[in-house]
Design a protein around this motif. Sequence first.
Motif, PDB file in Angstrom:
ATOM      1  N   TRP A  93       0.827  -1.238   0.025  1.00  0.00           N
ATOM      2  CA  TRP A  93       0.070  -0.126  -0.002  1.00  0.00           C
ATOM      3  C   TRP A  93       0.878   1.317   0.010  1.00  0.00           C
ATOM      4  O   TRP A  93       1.902   1.360   0.663  1.00  0.00           O
ATOM      5  CB  TRP A  93      -0.800   0.079   1.364  1.00  0.00           C
ATOM      6  N   LYS A  94       0.290   2.318  -0.698  1.00  0.00           N
ATOM      7  CA  LYS A  94       1.036   3.506  -0.775  1.00  0.00           C
ATOM      8  C   LYS A  94       0.342   4.481   0.298  1.00  0.00           C
ATOM      9  O   LYS A  94      -0.665   4.599   0.441  1.00  0.00           O
ATOM     10  CB  LYS A  94       1.172   4.205  -2.122  1.00  0.00           C
ATOM     11  N   ALA A  95       1.245   5.283   1.215  1.00  0.00           N
ATOM     12  CA  ALA A  95       0.808   6.111   2.056  1.00  0.00           C
ATOM     13  C   ALA A  95       1.241   7.568   1.694  1.00  0.00           C
ATOM     14  O   ALA A  95       0.850   8.036   0.770  1.00  0.00           O
ATOM     15  CB  ALA A  95       1.272   6.094   3.282  1.00  0.00           C
ATOM     16  N   ASN A  96       2.410   7.898   2.096  1.00  0.00           N
ATOM     17  CA  ASN A  96       2.921   9.420   1.806  1.00  0.00           C
ATOM     18  C   ASN A  96       4.510   9.410   1.359  1.00  0.00           C
ATOM     19  O   ASN A  96       5.057  10.207   1.602  1.00  0.00           O
ATOM     20  CB  ASN A  96       2.512  10.538   2.492  1.00  0.00           C
ATOM     21  N   THR A 116      -4.885  10.547   1.455  1.00  0.00           N
ATOM     22  CA  THR A 116      -6.226  10.686   1.315  1.00  0.00           C
ATOM     23  C   THR A 116      -6.960  10.341   0.100  1.00  0.00           C
ATOM     24  O   THR A 116      -8.076   9.824   0.449  1.00  0.00           O
ATOM     25  CB  THR A 116      -6.436  12.398   1.797  1.00  0.00           C
ATOM     26  N   ASP A 117      -6.492  10.503  -0.913  1.00  0.00           N
ATOM     27  CA  ASP A 117      -6.901   9.791  -2.292  1.00  0.00           C
ATOM     28  C   ASP A 117      -7.409   8.560  -1.961  1.00  0.00           C
ATOM     29  O   ASP A 117      -8.375   8.179  -2.571  1.00  0.00           O
ATOM     30  CB  ASP A 117      -6.148  10.410  -3.533  1.00  0.00           C
ATOM     31  N   ALA A 118      -6.541   7.845  -1.551  1.00  0.00           N
ATOM     32  CA  ALA A 118      -6.682   6.483  -1.198  1.00  0.00           C
ATOM     33  C   ALA A 118      -7.209   5.879  -0.134  1.00  0.00           C
ATOM     34  O   ALA A 118      -7.319   4.503   0.046  1.00  0.00           O
ATOM     35  CB  ALA A 118      -5.470   5.554  -1.706  1.00  0.00           C
ATOM     36  N   GLY A 119      -7.693   6.782   1.029  1.00  0.00           N
ATOM     37  CA  GLY A 119      -8.318   6.459   1.917  1.00  0.00           C
ATOM     38  C   GLY A 119      -7.504   5.698   2.936  1.00  0.00           C
ATOM     39  O   GLY A 119      -7.871   4.615   3.665  1.00  0.00           O
ATOM     40  N   PHE A 120      -5.958   5.996   2.930  1.00  0.00           N
ATOM     41  CA  PHE A 120      -5.176   5.245   4.036  1.00  0.00           C
ATOM     42  C   PHE A 120      -4.230   5.925   4.736  1.00  0.00           C
ATOM     43  O   PHE A 120      -3.533   6.879   4.060  1.00  0.00           O
ATOM     44  CB  PHE A 120      -4.457   4.022   3.197  1.00  0.00           C
ATOM     45  N   SER A 121      -4.113   5.836   6.065  1.00  0.00           N
ATOM     46  CA  SER A 121      -3.002   6.619   6.767  1.00  0.00           C
ATOM     47  C   SER A 121      -2.164   5.527   7.803  1.00  0.00           C
ATOM     48  O   SER A 121      -2.963   4.544   8.078  1.00  0.00           O
ATOM     49  CB  SER A 121      -3.589   7.604   7.410  1.00  0.00           C
ATOM     50  N   ILE A 122      -1.285   5.820   7.940  1.00  0.00           N
ATOM     51  CA  ILE A 122      -0.498   5.057   9.144  1.00  0.00           C
ATOM     52  C   ILE A 122      -0.179   6.216  10.116  1.00  0.00           C
ATOM     53  O   ILE A 122       0.482   7.156  10.035  1.00  0.00           O
ATOM     54  CB  ILE A 122       0.947   4.652   8.545  1.00  0.00           C
ATOM     55  N   HIS A 136      -5.721  11.082  13.009  1.00  0.00           N
ATOM     56  CA  HIS A 136      -5.437   9.986  11.914  1.00  0.00           C
ATOM     57  C   HIS A 136      -5.319  10.650  10.482  1.00  0.00           C
ATOM     58  O   HIS A 136      -4.715  10.037   9.605  1.00  0.00           O
ATOM     59  CB  HIS A 136      -6.458   9.167  11.891  1.00  0.00           C
ATOM     60  N   GLY A 137      -5.528  11.709  10.149  1.00  0.00           N
ATOM     61  CA  GLY A 137      -5.070  12.130   8.967  1.00  0.00           C
ATOM     62  C   GLY A 137      -5.967  12.097   7.793  1.00  0.00           C
ATOM     63  O   GLY A 137      -5.469  12.449   6.713  1.00  0.00           O
ATOM     64  N   LEU A 138      -7.188  11.271   7.739  1.00  0.00           N
ATOM     65  CA  LEU A 138      -7.684  10.826   6.787  1.00  0.00           C
ATOM     66  C   LEU A 138      -8.737  11.661   6.009  1.00  0.00           C
ATOM     67  O   LEU A 138      -9.049  11.643   4.801  1.00  0.00           O
ATOM     68  CB  LEU A 138      -8.588   9.319   7.113  1.00  0.00           C
ATOM     69  N   GLY A 139      -9.024  12.631   6.755  1.00  0.00           N
ATOM     70  CA  GLY A 139      -9.977  13.805   6.149  1.00  0.00           C
ATOM     71  C   GLY A 139     -11.357  13.346   6.575  1.00  0.00           C
ATOM     72  O   GLY A 139     -12.368  14.179   6.146  1.00  0.00           O
ATOM     73  N   ALA A 140     -11.762  12.233   6.929  1.00  0.00           N
ATOM     74  CA  ALA A 140     -12.939  11.582   7.173  1.00  0.00           C
ATOM     75  C   ALA A 140     -12.943  10.279   8.099  1.00  0.00           C
ATOM     76  O   ALA A 140     -11.849   9.709   8.119  1.00  0.00           O
ATOM     77  CB  ALA A 140     -13.665  11.195   5.976  1.00  0.00           C
ATOM     78  N   ALA A 141     -13.902   9.864   8.783  1.00  0.00           N
ATOM     79  CA  ALA A 141     -13.805   8.782   9.577  1.00  0.00           C
ATOM     80  C   ALA A 141     -13.575   7.627   8.994  1.00  0.00           C
ATOM     81  O   ALA A 141     -13.818   7.106   8.066  1.00  0.00           O
ATOM     82  CB  ALA A 141     -15.197   8.441  10.483  1.00  0.00           C
ATOM     83  N   PRO A 142     -12.437   7.079   9.454  1.00  0.00           N
ATOM     84  CA  PRO A 142     -12.026   5.545   8.885  1.00  0.00           C
ATOM     85  C   PRO A 142     -13.166   4.356   9.140  1.00  0.00           C
ATOM     86  O   PRO A 142     -14.062   4.575  10.086  1.00  0.00           O
ATOM     87  CB  PRO A 142     -10.798   4.980   9.838  1.00  0.00           C
ATOM     88  N   ILE A 215     -13.161   4.383  -0.473  1.00  0.00           N
ATOM     89  CA  ILE A 215     -12.804   5.202  -1.685  1.00  0.00           C
ATOM     90  C   ILE A 215     -13.645   4.511  -2.937  1.00  0.00           C
ATOM     91  O   ILE A 215     -13.574   3.453  -3.313  1.00  0.00           O
ATOM     92  CB  ILE A 215     -11.326   5.355  -2.055  1.00  0.00           C
ATOM     93  N   ASP A 216     -14.398   5.197  -3.544  1.00  0.00           N
ATOM     94  CA  ASP A 216     -15.299   4.797  -4.873  1.00  0.00           C
ATOM     95  C   ASP A 216     -14.319   4.391  -5.692  1.00  0.00           C
ATOM     96  O   ASP A 216     -13.301   4.924  -6.125  1.00  0.00           O
ATOM     97  CB  ASP A 216     -15.965   5.970  -5.210  1.00  0.00           C
ATOM     98  N   ALA A 217     -14.969   3.136  -5.982  1.00  0.00           N
ATOM     99  CA  ALA A 217     -14.073   2.392  -7.345  1.00  0.00           C
ATOM    100  C   ALA A 217     -12.723   2.016  -7.156  1.00  0.00           C
ATOM    101  O   ALA A 217     -11.765   1.711  -7.985  1.00  0.00           O
ATOM    102  CB  ALA A 217     -13.966   3.493  -8.609  1.00  0.00           C
ATOM    103  N   TYR A 218     -12.349   2.118  -5.792  1.00  0.00           N
ATOM    104  CA  TYR A 218     -11.032   1.700  -5.283  1.00  0.00           C
ATOM    105  C   TYR A 218     -10.985   0.645  -4.185  1.00  0.00           C
ATOM    106  O   TYR A 218     -10.191  -0.623  -4.199  1.00  0.00           O
ATOM    107  CB  TYR A 218     -10.248   2.774  -4.970  1.00  0.00           C
ATOM    108  N   SER A 219     -11.667   1.099  -3.084  1.00  0.00           N
ATOM    109  CA  SER A 219     -11.708   0.193  -1.898  1.00  0.00           C
ATOM    110  C   SER A 219     -13.038   0.058  -1.256  1.00  0.00           C
ATOM    111  O   SER A 219     -13.622   1.105  -1.273  1.00  0.00           O
ATOM    112  CB  SER A 219     -10.669   0.633  -0.839  1.00  0.00           C
ATOM    113  N   LYS A 220     -13.290  -0.892  -0.600  1.00  0.00           N
ATOM    114  CA  LYS A 220     -14.758  -1.088   0.169  1.00  0.00           C
ATOM    115  C   LYS A 220     -14.587  -1.900   1.479  1.00  0.00           C
ATOM    116  O   LYS A 220     -13.808  -3.247   1.269  1.00  0.00           O
ATOM    117  CB  LYS A 220     -15.712  -1.870  -0.748  1.00  0.00           C
ATOM    118  N   PHE A 221     -14.860  -1.580   2.735  1.00  0.00           N
ATOM    119  CA  PHE A 221     -14.879  -2.156   3.875  1.00  0.00           C
ATOM    120  C   PHE A 221     -16.170  -2.402   4.224  1.00  0.00           C
ATOM    121  O   PHE A 221     -16.909  -1.422   5.018  1.00  0.00           O
ATOM    122  CB  PHE A 221     -13.980  -1.319   4.894  1.00  0.00           C
TER     123      PHE A 221
END
Length: 334
Positions: A93-96, A116-122, A136-142, A215-221
Amino acid sequence: SENFKVITYTGTGSSNSITGVGFKPDFVWIKNRGSAQSHSLTDSTRGNNLVLQSNETSAEASGQITLDSDGFTIGNDNALRNASGNTYVAWCWKANGGTTSSNGDGNITSTVQANTDAGFSIVKYSGTGSNVQVGHGLGAAPTMVIFKNLTDSVNWYVWTTATGSLARIEGLNTDSAAVTSGLGTTLGASTIDFTNTSDFSTAGKDYIMYCFRDIDAYSKFGSYTGNGSSTNPPIVETGFEVGYIMFKNASNTGDWMIHDAARSTSNPRGDYLSANSSNAEAYLAALGPDFLSNGFQVGKTTSSNYNTNGDTYIYMAFATDPDTEAPELASSFN
């Protein structure tokens, strides 16, 4: 493909440079496919040559891995990642790009690198002995948070809101069912709040969190309910062509089952590994899940790991590379 990639490779027993990821990975999760050896997790926030093991309670330990611009380099580390002739899989996975920042959104300062584009933070932080709110830096709730105490040999924890309310599983290293009460945790828009200081904020202890959101078209939990049918198991829409799924029975005991399109290149995707087990890769044959152009069908099985009638299952799914194809959801099983 710019934010998540599955790589397979063969060990050499000596220094081994793995390339072809397409970006500098910030979170690399490796498993020996052919041998019963532990999973190995490395991230660029903690730094090179430091590993965690998803199937064990162990504290952070030293290893031989360097994260590179297009992959990673393994040293002579036969125990985990580079035995000569053994086959391996790495989920990346890519973060920053390894660049972190101090986050003061909570009542303590956390160390964060976010994509934030990929909805992932460490997120890394140190406990205080008191209740903490951790930015957490995601910009929205994980939607899902994977958590580990780096200092002590204790369980992993996983929180998810995929079922519509907060649930917690202890943790990646166990097959435990989810619990929904007495959690002492809130997944907020800017912080993760902990009130259980003994597990999540002991003074002098360090902690790591891997935070994800849809993230639409990329990830789903998400989640689904098993129907117990071996002929017509649930079909789940994700909104993208699936390339990776990790399943977990949240209602009862069950392994964390991992399938991907790199190890199983056609439906059904029978090759699986378990995050909570050191076992070598095994094969479900026709009972594996089918990956579809905008979702997946659960494997044709009544196994408690996938499809017990009435049980709730959580999953984390990521899109495949755009140069692969899967059947259309609407017409695959007519």
